[in-house]
Scaffold this motif. Structure first.
Motif, PDB file in Angstrom:
ATOM      1  N   ARG A 186      34.199 -12.023   7.559  1.00  0.00           N
ATOM      2  CA  ARG A 186      35.667 -12.045   7.660  1.00  0.00           C
ATOM      3  C   ARG A 186      36.127 -13.229   8.493  1.00  0.00           C
ATOM      4  N   GLU A 192      37.638 -10.161   2.875  1.00  0.00           N
ATOM      5  CA  GLU A 192      38.875  -9.581   3.388  1.00  0.00           C
ATOM      6  C   GLU A 192      38.774  -8.068   3.307  1.00  0.00           C
ATOM      7  N   ARG A 193      39.632  -7.394   4.041  1.00  0.00           N
ATOM      8  CA  ARG A 193      39.601  -5.937   4.004  1.00  0.00           C
ATOM      9  C   ARG A 193      41.000  -5.397   3.763  1.00  0.00           C
ATOM     10  N   TYR A 202      36.190  -3.542   1.660  1.00  0.00           N
ATOM     11  CA  TYR A 202      35.957  -4.974   1.841  1.00  0.00           C
ATOM     12  C   TYR A 202      35.663  -5.605   0.487  1.00  0.00           C
TER      13      TYR A 202
END
Length: 225
Positions: A186, A192-193, A202
């Motif tokens: 990240r 990205e989450r 994720y």
């Protein structure tokens, strides 16, 4: 049903009054001895496969998903779906339920109840999720050298959104290790989450997808041509 499937009399070993009870005991044994010990991992693999194919629907539509379920399945258009390569007459299933059932063994089949009101297409989970050898082979040496083999494996798996729990179950890595890999990825802008209900998922960013494609084993040959 057995007589129908065998198209004739039952073998002597199956033609017995206590067959249902014996079959039930056999199923209980199979569950207890072969499935339950690894069920938690299997369940997370199944959930991960459903998530991956759902994401595939949003990117390529149902046709893309159905074409990749298992060898022989293909969307033919016009509300027609080919489930295998056998030359059987088409079956009209309008008004019936059609369900898709993932399994961890690398096999598949089609089943239905009697009278037919529900059909199930049983298909194997994506090899990269269920098969450790396939998963390792999908991580190129270049990507492994750049990120480390374990971290590269996490990045490759995130083609579709997965939770930390699913990644832990699929990879076999410790929860803390997966968490550290995700944090580094990240911070590098490769992952990205987002929140989905009570889960945090994720997935690769555009930069992550570019990196995985660029490091793929056949990318060098493609550029050379």
């Amino acid at each position: 049903h057995l007589r129908t499937a065998l198209a004739g009399p039952l073998p002597a070993a199956l033609d017995r009054d206590d067959l249902p009870e014996r079959a039930a005991r056999l199923l209980e044994y199979v569950w207890t001895e072969t499935v339950r010990p690894s069920w938690e991992r299997r369940r997370h693999v199944l959930e991960a496969d459903v998530g991956a194919r759902t994401a595939r629907v949003s990117r390529g539509g149902w046709a893309a998903v159905l074409d990749e379920l298992r060898p022989g399945t293909r969307w033919l258009g016009g509300n027609r779906f080919q489930v295998n390569t056998h030359v059987y007459p088409p079956r009209e299933i309008a008004g019936a339920q059609l369900v898709f059932v993932p399994v961890t063994p690398q096999t598949g089949w089609v089943s239905w109840d009697e009278p037919p009101s529900r059909y199930a297409v049983v298909y194997p989970c994506a090899g990269v999720l269920a098969d450790a050898d396939a998963r390792r082979s999908s991580v190129s040496a270049a990507l492994g050298a750049l990120l480390g083999a374990a971290r590269a494996e996490v990045l490759v798996l995130l083609d579709a959104p997965l939770s930390t729990t699913q990644l832990t179950a699929v990879t076999g890595q410790a929860l803390g290790s997966v968490g550290r890999h995700l944090r580094v990825l990240r911070e590098a802008g490769l992952v990205e989450r987002r929140r989905a209900g009570r889960s945090v998922l994720y997935a690769r960013t555009d930069a992550g997808r570019v990196l995985v494609r660029a490091a793929a084993p056949d990318s060098g040959r493609a550029r050379a041509r």
